[in-house]
Scaffold this active site. Structure first.
Site, short mmCIF file in Angstrom:
data_model
loop_
_atom_site.label_atom_id
_atom_site.label_comp_id
_atom_site.label_asym_id
_atom_site.label_seq_id
_atom_site.Cartn_x
_atom_site.Cartn_y
_atom_site.Cartn_z
CG ASP A 21 40.20 50.39 33.95
OD1 ASP A 21 40.95 49.64 33.30
OD2 ASP A 21 40.35 50.64 35.15
CG ASP A 58 39.20 51.01 38.97
OD1 ASP A 58 39.69 49.96 38.54
OD2 ASP A 58 39.28 51.37 40.16
CD GLU A 107 43.57 49.02 30.72
OE1 GLU A 107 44.20 50.09 30.85
OE2 GLU A 107 43.26 48.29 31.67
#
EC number: 3.1.21.10
Length: 183
Positions: free
Chosen positions: A10, A143, A70
């Protein structure tokens, strides 16, 4: 697919979440996860260098088979999009230099794969990650949970599609030089 290790990322400049899981038959097993945090008073290049070096160490130590990152989808703040994009680039570079395949998923794909709802809130993602990985506690900060969710998303996707390109079908990059310019 047995013994397949996935590194979920992330990306972010201030906080970059990472999560490693193993996919063994039909089980998802947590391996290692956390969050790399950079001090706000460091310059952007120094922060990016720190993220790169730490990711290289994680990759070297845990030897993932694939990196799931991501994808930048939409940001209202252009400055935020730029710095997240820089962190994504550093993560992708660390993976590619280590010879790891990189795949990307949008936030909506991740939420849908993990919670069944593409507009799930952070706490729903954290709760489902905890449940799916049988963790004693909810992964914090979010996160970290997001990175694990990205890895879980790839685990689900890789169960459905197990195909590899043959090396002869892989396109090779080329370099074009301007007129009169020699390498």
């Amino acid at each position: 697919m047995s013994g397949f290790r996935i590194l979920g990322i992330d990306p972010g400049l201030a906080r970059l979440g990472f999560g490693l899981i193993d996919l063994e038959e039909n089980r998802l097993l947590p391996v290692h996860y956390g969050c790399l945090e950079t001090p706000a008073d460091w310059s952007t290049p120094r922060r990016l260098a720190f993220l790169y070096e730490e990711l290289k160490k994680i990759i070297e130590q845990y030897q993932p088979s694939v990196m799931a990152v991501e994808q930048l989808f939409f940001y209202k703040n252009v400055t935020t999009a730029f710095v997240v994009g820089q962190a994504r680039g550093v993560a992708l570079l660390a993976g590619v230099q280590a010879g790891i395949e990189a795949v990307e998923y949008t936030p909506m794909q991740v939420k849908l794969a993990v919670t069944g709802y593409g507009k799930a809130v952070k706490t729903q993602v954290q709760d489902m990650v905890q449940l799916l990985l049988r963790l004693a506690e909810r992964p914090e900060p979010d996160d970290t949970a997001d990175a694990l969710a990205i890895a879980i998303t790839h685990a689900h996707a890789s169960r459905k599609v197990v195909s590899r390109q043959s090396s002869e079908n892989v396109k090779r990059p080329s370099i074009r030089y301007g007129r009169g310019v020699k390498p």
